[in-house]
Design a protein around this motif. Structure first.
Motif, short mmCIF file in Angstrom:
data_model
loop_
_atom_site.label_atom_id
_atom_site.label_comp_id
_atom_site.label_asym_id
_atom_site.label_seq_id
_atom_site.Cartn_x
_atom_site.Cartn_y
_atom_site.Cartn_z
N MET A 1 0.84 -1.20 0.00
CA MET A 1 0.00 0.00 0.00
C MET A 1 0.88 1.26 0.00
SD MET A 1 -2.90 -1.00 2.79
CE MET A 1 -4.51 -1.56 2.29
N TYR A 2 1.90 1.24 0.84
CA TYR A 2 2.82 2.38 0.91
C TYR A 2 3.48 2.59 -0.46
CZ TYR A 2 6.81 5.26 2.27
OH TYR A 2 7.75 6.26 2.35
N PHE A 3 3.88 1.49 -1.10
CA PHE A 3 4.52 1.56 -2.41
C PHE A 3 3.63 2.31 -3.41
CE2 PHE A 3 5.06 -0.11 -6.68
CZ PHE A 3 6.44 -0.17 -6.86
N VAL A 4 2.38 1.90 -3.50
CA VAL A 4 1.46 2.53 -4.46
C VAL A 4 1.21 3.98 -4.07
CG1 VAL A 4 -0.86 2.44 -5.46
CG2 VAL A 4 0.39 0.31 -5.01
N ASP A 5 0.97 4.21 -2.79
CA ASP A 5 0.67 5.55 -2.30
C ASP A 5 1.83 6.51 -2.59
OD1 ASP A 5 -0.80 7.53 -1.06
OD2 ASP A 5 -0.27 6.93 0.97
N TYR A 6 3.05 6.04 -2.37
CA TYR A 6 4.21 6.90 -2.59
C TYR A 6 4.35 7.23 -4.08
CZ TYR A 6 8.83 8.89 -1.76
OH TYR A 6 9.90 9.75 -1.67
N MET A 7 4.05 6.28 -4.93
CA MET A 7 4.03 6.57 -6.38
C MET A 7 3.02 7.68 -6.67
SD MET A 7 6.16 4.61 -8.11
CE MET A 7 7.32 3.44 -7.43
N HIS A 8 1.83 7.54 -6.13
CA HIS A 8 0.77 8.51 -6.39
C HIS A 8 1.13 9.90 -5.87
CE1 HIS A 8 -2.56 5.23 -6.79
NE2 HIS A 8 -1.73 5.27 -7.81
N ASN B 1 3.00 11.59 -8.39
CA ASN B 1 2.34 11.69 -9.71
C ASN B 1 2.76 10.59 -10.67
OD1 ASN B 1 0.80 14.04 -9.08
ND2 ASN B 1 2.68 15.24 -9.28
N ILE B 2 2.92 9.41 -10.16
CA ILE B 2 3.27 8.25 -10.99
C ILE B 2 2.15 7.23 -10.86
CG2 ILE B 2 4.91 6.36 -11.35
CD1 ILE B 2 6.99 8.28 -9.92
N GLY B 3 1.59 6.82 -11.99
CA GLY B 3 0.55 5.81 -11.99
C GLY B 3 1.13 4.42 -11.84
N VAL B 4 0.33 3.50 -11.30
CA VAL B 4 0.78 2.13 -11.08
C VAL B 4 -0.16 1.16 -11.79
CG1 VAL B 4 1.31 0.34 -9.37
CG2 VAL B 4 1.74 2.75 -8.83
N ILE B 5 0.38 0.44 -12.75
CA ILE B 5 -0.36 -0.59 -13.49
C ILE B 5 0.14 -1.94 -13.02
CG2 ILE B 5 -0.83 -1.55 -15.78
CD1 ILE B 5 -0.21 1.34 -16.86
N ILE C 1 -13.60 -11.57 -10.76
CA ILE C 1 -14.09 -10.19 -10.80
C ILE C 1 -13.82 -9.49 -9.47
CG2 ILE C 1 -16.15 -8.74 -10.93
CD1 ILE C 1 -15.28 -9.76 -13.66
N SER C 2 -14.12 -10.19 -8.37
CA SER C 2 -13.88 -9.58 -7.06
C SER C 2 -12.39 -9.37 -6.84
CB SER C 2 -14.47 -10.43 -5.94
OG SER C 2 -13.79 -11.65 -5.79
N ASN C 3 -11.56 -10.24 -7.41
CA ASN C 3 -10.12 -10.08 -7.28
C ASN C 3 -9.63 -8.82 -8.00
OD1 ASN C 3 -7.16 -11.12 -8.63
ND2 ASN C 3 -7.44 -11.24 -6.42
N ALA C 4 -10.13 -8.60 -9.21
CA ALA C 4 -9.76 -7.39 -9.94
C ALA C 4 -10.17 -6.14 -9.15
CB ALA C 4 -10.41 -7.39 -11.32
N LEU C 5 -11.40 -6.15 -8.65
CA LEU C 5 -11.89 -5.00 -7.90
C LEU C 5 -11.12 -4.81 -6.59
CD1 LEU C 5 -15.72 -5.54 -8.47
CD2 LEU C 5 -14.27 -3.79 -9.53
N TYR C 6 -10.69 -5.91 -6.01
CA TYR C 6 -9.91 -5.87 -4.75
C TYR C 6 -8.63 -5.05 -4.93
CZ TYR C 6 -6.70 -8.01 -1.27
OH TYR C 6 -5.77 -8.25 -0.29
N TRP C 7 -7.89 -5.30 -6.00
CA TRP C 7 -6.63 -4.57 -6.21
C TRP C 7 -6.89 -3.10 -6.51
CZ3 TRP C 7 -2.35 -6.67 -4.59
CH2 TRP C 7 -2.28 -8.06 -4.46
N LEU C 8 -7.97 -2.82 -7.23
CA LEU C 8 -8.30 -1.43 -7.54
C LEU C 8 -8.80 -0.70 -6.30
CD1 LEU C 8 -10.20 -2.12 -10.89
CD2 LEU C 8 -7.87 -1.22 -10.66
N LYS D 1 -8.62 -1.83 -2.66
CA LYS D 1 -7.80 -1.86 -1.45
C LYS D 1 -6.39 -1.33 -1.69
CE LYS D 1 -11.11 -3.69 0.94
NZ LYS D 1 -11.87 -2.83 1.87
N PHE D 2 -5.88 -1.41 -2.91
CA PHE D 2 -4.50 -1.00 -3.17
C PHE D 2 -4.39 0.19 -4.14
CE2 PHE D 2 -4.21 -5.32 -1.62
CZ PHE D 2 -3.17 -5.24 -0.71
N HIS D 3 -5.55 0.76 -4.54
CA HIS D 3 -5.57 1.99 -5.36
C HIS D 3 -4.82 1.83 -6.68
CE1 HIS D 3 -6.57 4.83 -1.73
NE2 HIS D 3 -7.19 3.66 -1.64
N ILE D 4 -4.79 0.60 -7.21
CA ILE D 4 -4.10 0.36 -8.48
C ILE D 4 -4.78 1.16 -9.59
CG2 ILE D 4 -3.60 -1.42 -10.20
CD1 ILE D 4 -1.82 -1.59 -7.73
N ASP D 5 -3.98 1.72 -10.51
CA ASP D 5 -4.50 2.61 -11.55
C ASP D 5 -4.86 1.88 -12.84
OD1 ASP D 5 -3.99 5.19 -10.13
OD2 ASP D 5 -1.94 4.42 -10.19
#
Length: 733
Positions: A324-331, A334-338, A392-399, A401-405
């Motif tokens: 979570m910290y990894f993704v948040d720090y990217m954001h 201003n860096i998107g995470v795919i 489907i729930s797995n895809a939504l989970y990453w988007l 809970k982890f703010h994936i872009d």
């Protein structure tokens, strides 16, 4: 003698009872009596403690079977809250609430939605969830195993003994559940499944949030959702409001385990990687990173594409909140995470999803449908509601809970075609006799519809290697609904061309120009990914022909052509430093190469290409529209030169790009241009700052009123050897 029939006792003792809750726990025996039963094979004696009385009155239980079955009949009409006091043969004493005294947690409506395939947050119900029920702290477990004879939770809290915590099945849902008091965060567990054939399977939790570090593979009870406070509110707001099709997207593709190592050959953790990667990505002006799958996987060499823990960020690099910290720090920078996501297949590891309850549950029973011949893996059964719900729930989970872009979906072609990589007789046609996997197509459309509904502004990206129509067209218009698609055709054709000796390129000009025939059929991303630098394909620099200097010149030329060509961009790590070795997932990149001018200046070129790309709307704004591109000359085969114009929405945004694919300087090379004015040279890959020979046009050229290439104006330029040049049009002052 107790109150139970012998065969019922035997089923409990042998752990073969389909509904142990009907026997164990507290039950009405008749109008005047209740009975409490429990089973514990390690207990020598058990007492019941009445928690409703001030004195906590105790009742000694009777052992009615030597295997560890106890009961006590009490003359009372009402139930009460109680706790067991256990004592074993070594006089160890412990106490716990009775797992069989709690009602089901998951609702009938949740089960209905799950069996229907529409419980989009089923990961909040299935799996392991620490909670408190009726004053008892513990963990709630639930798992889908409809064909099991018996399911138990085993773990470090019950000596991995499947007799102790036998679960109950909830009606016809196929879901088994139990609440176990005292089980807490950090405890390890699996599900022990007895099949209809009486085989015992030990399975990791499909919905586990955290997993042991390989080679161990038990699931870990973990509640990470409240462990991290996000700080990316501004980024998420901007993301929702951004039209990414008209924005620059330059993606740095990364395998976290081999980008950089520490202390010789140790993995960096998510937090260390966040800081190092942000510095690198910002310095070199990428807009996004794409990470190879970090969903838990047992084998490093699979690069993450053989997933066993779909809801677990791999523990190789830390805990879920660290990711979570990894993704948040990217954001925050201003860096998107795919994230690479793998719904196309799953491995056969014994602890994984395969033959989960002794039957083909997540996969097809028929190997012609259920097994992938190339990868030795199973194929998901997309037509089964609960399997579709899992994915489907797995895809939504990453988007969520982890703010994936964005999710880049791996191997889409293998999902769409029933005969993918199969010979005649090795596949089963659909109901219409065709080769299309109709259930997978419906799943893909549903996936794209639901993810974009919940999270506007995210990207879904298809790695789809065929000419399937409408991959990135909206579902409402007959497409599959992806935001974008990897341009595999461009990659294959252009690499085949650039690998040729310049002497023979004139015979293969079509390989360079054919991509423009279909460039706007999809919303494309141009990719030079990890797949192109492994398995003997050679690194990017080693694909280039010629001597040492020419290899670098060819690669600089090729990158400049890629950044001018319509489509978003993706480069795999190591490509931008011209690494000579093929990518090896066990080793760090060869960062020492940056001690050499040739490599350091290649990286400078990538930095400048990214900068130009982001600064000039002509290079990105109309990436997916034919209005943004115009050929000047695609037919100069003899000189192996092509030239074209990139245009922005503003008619004054014009960039002219010319590419010389031979090692010959071409003087007085004339091309037609659309307007009078000054054409400023904003990029020349032959510049000495990129380790070139420094042939150029002294900063730019004025257009002459000399018609050429069907245009009223032209410029007379010097074409450097093996080089790309960009000219930006400026009005005459």
């Amino acid at each position: 003698m107790g109150t139970m029939l012998d065969d019922e006792m035997l089923k409990i003792v042998k752990a073969e009872h389909h509904d142990p809750f009907s026997i164990l726990g507290i039950h009405k025996l008749n109008e005047k009596e209740i009975v409490i039963r429990t089973f514990h094979p390690f207990a020598e004696s058990i007492e019941i403690m009445n928690l409703n009385t001030k004195t906590k009155r105790k009742y000694k239980m009777k052992k009615i079977h030597p295997g560890g079955l106890f009961e006590r009949v009490l003359k009372r009409k009402t139930f009460f809250k109680y706790e067991f006091l256990y004592k074993d043969k070594d006089n160890n004493i412990w106490q716990s609430r009775d797992p069989y005294s709690f009602l089901p947690v998951i609702s009938d409506y949740d089960l209905y939605l799950f069996n229907e395939g529409n419980n989009h947050k089923i990961y909040e119900k299935l799996g392991a969830h620490p909670m408190e029920i009726d004053g008892a702290k513990g963990t709630y477990f639930a798992v889908w195993a409809p064909n099991a004879k018996r399911v138990s939770v085993v773990g470090n809290f019950n000596n991995w003994d499947g007799r102790i915590h036998q679960m109950r099945v909830l009606g016809s849902s196929g879901v088994w559940e139990i609440f176990i008091p005292l089980v807490q965060e950090g405890d390890t567990y699996k599900f022990e499944i007895k099949t209809k054939d009486n085989n015992i399977l030990l399975k990791a939790d499909p919905y586990a949030f955290y997993t042991e570090l390989r080679p161990n593979n038990a699931s870990i009870v973990y509640d990470f959702h409240k462990k991290y406070v996000w700080k990316d509110k501004d980024w998420l707001k901007r993301r929702r409001e951004t039209n990414w099709f008209e924005k620059p997207i330059s993606i740095y593709e990364v395998h976290l385990g081999s980008w950089k190592k520490k202390n010789g050959n140790e993995f960096m953790n998510y937090r260390e990687l966040a800081h190092e990667l942000v510095n690198y990505v910002k310095e070199h002006n990428y807009t996004h990173i794409e990470i190879l799958p970090i969903l838990e996987h047992p084998l490093d060499e699979s690069w993450g594409y053989q997933v066993t823990g779909y809801f677990s960020p791999t523990s190789r690099y830390g805990k879920p909140e660290d990711f979570m910290y990894f993704v948040d720090y990217m954001h925050q920078n201003n860096i998107g995470v795919i994230l690479d996501w793998v719904p196309g297949h799953f491995p056969k590891d014994a602890h994984g999803l395969g033959k989960f309850d002794g039957t083909a549950l997540y996969e097809h029973m028929d190997p012609r449908l259920g097994e992938h011949p190339d990868w030795g893996t199973y194929v998901f059964n997309y037509g089964r509601n609960e399997v579709k719900n899992f994915l489907i729930s797995n895809a939504l989970y990453w988007l969520d809970k982890f703010h994936i872009d964005g999710l880049r979906v791996d191997a889409v072609a293998s999902m769409l075609y029933l005969d993918f990589s199969r010979k005649d007789g090795e596949w089963v046609p659909n109901v219409f006799g065709g080769r299309e996997n109709l259930e997978a197509i419906d799943f893909v459309k549903y996936f794209n519809t639901v993810t974009h509904q919940y999270f506007p502004g995210i990207l879904t990206i298809a790695e789809e290697s065929t000419a399937w129509p409408g991959v990135s067209k909206p579902v409402d218009f007959g497409g599959l609904g992806f935001s974008m698609k990897w341009n595999m055709g461009w990659m294959n054709d252009s690499l085949r061309y650039i690998e040729r000796d310049p002497l023979y390129r004139k015979f293969h000009q079509d390989e360079l120009t054919f991509s423009m025939v279909y460039a706007f059929a999809e919303n494309y991303i141009l990719v030079l990914s990890h797949d192109e630098v492994v398995h003997g394909k050679g690194s990017m620099i080693n694909k280039m022909p010629g001597d040492y200097w020419q290899k670098f010149a060819n690669l600089r030329l090729f990158y400049s052509y890629m950044f001018a060509h319509p489509g978003k961009k993706l480069l795999f790590m190591g490509n931008d430093i011209a690494q000579f070795n093929e990518w090896n997932c066990k080793k760090s990149l060869d960062w020492n190469l940056l001690d050499f001018d040739s490599h350091r200046k290649m990286l400078q070129l990538i930095t400048d290409l990214n900068t130009l790309y982001k600064k000039n709307p002509a290079l990105y704004e109309l990436d997916h529209s034919p209005d943004g591109f115009e050929w000047i000359d695609y037919n100069d085969r003899e000189n192996s030169v092509i030239s074209f114009i990139r245009k922005g929405k503003n008619s004054d945004e014009l960039i002219v790009a010319i590419f010389n694919f031979t090692p010959v300087v071409r003087y007085n090379y004339k091309i037609g241009v659309p307007r009078a004015g000054f054409y400023k040279e904003i990029l020349n890959t032959d510049s000495e700052i990129y380790w070139g020979s420094n042939v150029g046009n002294q900063g730019g050229l004025y257009a002459e009123k000399i018609p050429f290439h069907g245009r009223d104006f032209s410029i007379n330029l010097t074409l450097p050897p093996l080089a790309g040049i960009y000219f930006k049009w400026q009005k005459e002052k």
